[in-house]
Motif scaffolding. Sequence first.
Motif, PDB file in Angstrom:
ATOM      1  N   LYS A  53       0.907  -1.249   0.049  1.00 18.09           N
ATOM      2  CA  LYS A  53       0.018  -0.023   0.088  1.00 18.09           C
ATOM      3  C   LYS A  53       0.982   1.206   0.198  1.00 18.09           C
ATOM      4  O   LYS A  53       1.605   1.321   0.663  1.00 18.09           O
ATOM      5  N   LEU A  54       0.771   2.048  -0.895  1.00 15.92           N
ATOM      6  CA  LEU A  54       1.392   3.260  -1.008  1.00 15.92           C
ATOM      7  C   LEU A  54       0.935   4.520  -0.465  1.00 15.92           C
ATOM      8  O   LEU A  54      -0.482   4.714  -1.060  1.00 15.92           O
ATOM      9  N   ARG A  55       1.581   5.276   0.448  1.00 13.83           N
ATOM     10  CA  ARG A  55       0.917   6.678   0.660  1.00 13.83           C
ATOM     11  C   ARG A  55       2.070   7.746   0.507  1.00 13.83           C
ATOM     12  O   ARG A  55       3.160   7.433   0.841  1.00 13.83           O
ATOM     13  N   VAL A  56       1.442   8.780  -0.011  1.00 14.49           N
ATOM     14  CA  VAL A  56       2.686   9.938  -0.231  1.00 14.49           C
ATOM     15  C   VAL A  56       2.297  11.054   0.744  1.00 14.49           C
ATOM     16  O   VAL A  56       1.059  11.578   0.839  1.00 14.49           O
ATOM     17  N   ILE A  57       3.218  11.172   1.412  1.00 12.23           N
ATOM     18  CA  ILE A  57       2.987  12.086   2.979  1.00 12.23           C
ATOM     19  C   ILE A  57       3.764  13.356   2.258  1.00 12.23           C
ATOM     20  O   ILE A  57       4.924  13.351   1.941  1.00 12.23           O
ATOM     21  N   GLY A  58       2.985  14.596   2.691  1.00 10.91           N
ATOM     22  CA  GLY A  58       3.696  15.963   2.394  1.00 10.91           C
ATOM     23  C   GLY A  58       2.851  16.707   1.936  1.00 10.91           C
ATOM     24  O   GLY A  58       1.705  16.138   1.642  1.00 10.91           O
TER      25      GLY A  58
END
Length: 254
Positions: free
Chosen positions: A104-109
């Motif tokens: 599962k990918l999450r892009v934080i920022g």
Amino acid sequence: MHKNDPGAIDVGSKLPRHVAIIMDGNGRWAKAQKKTRIIGHRRGVETVREIVKACRELEIEVLTLFAFSSENWRRPAKEVGLLMDLFFIALDREVKKLHRNNIKLRVIGDHSAFPERIQKRIVNAEALTADNDGLLLNVAANYGGKWDIMQAVQKLAAKAVDGEIQASAITDEMIEAELSMSGLPDPDLFIRTGGEQRISNFLIWQLAYTELYFTDTLWPVFDRSEFDKALSSFAGRQRRFGHTGDQIEKLRNA
Ligand code: IPE
Ligand code: IPE
Ligand code: MG
């Protein structure tokens, strides 16, 4: 269980649940090879693949990678542009592979600063992998620890103004709930490659009790054996969270 009770803390795990990495040294690696910096960043993507694979094999729950800091916009426009292109390509090519591997990918920022085409790919990549229940991979892009705390404070302040909460009743749990990685365990192990011993505005709040590991190895040549060294360093440490060593030993033996 109250957090002052030593029983409430995880003292015995030999393997981290959550590893956070500052992937540093791509530029210096490239320079040493008499190549352009972007070649170093491309090689860095290969290291990402290898470390993601290692985390899957080891069944580590969360891997958080610092890919682009909120300060990296200060780099020459050409390098920033090439990094954006690399990110854009990876968000398509690499994400398909992640999905096949149940990651599962999450892009934080702060996504809002990215070009529209990248923002769309981030949304699509997160949606594609949203139901995967293997490794959770957080990629920190245009991320800053100060930004993360600031946006949490803004949300809480808005709730206080609306009368939903009382300012004086704000707790650390309430702040945590508004941070980018809310609901996840804090990193157990932090790794920075490339020889610098600093945080560079990566996770600030979440590293409060994380074990820190620094290596001179540059990110493009950081491999499974280097990762294993970091993991064995972690396994040999006693995490005390403010308690005494004797208290922790007693708990371990209980
Ligand atoms: C880290 O490598 C990657 C990014 C910040 C995008 P660097 O590009 O900082 O490499 P060095 O520190 O110049 O060697
Ligand atoms: C930190 O590395 C950011 C990433 C690895 C993405 P930098 O290379 O930008 O950090 P400083 O500027 O040397 O502190
Ligand atoms: Mg650097």
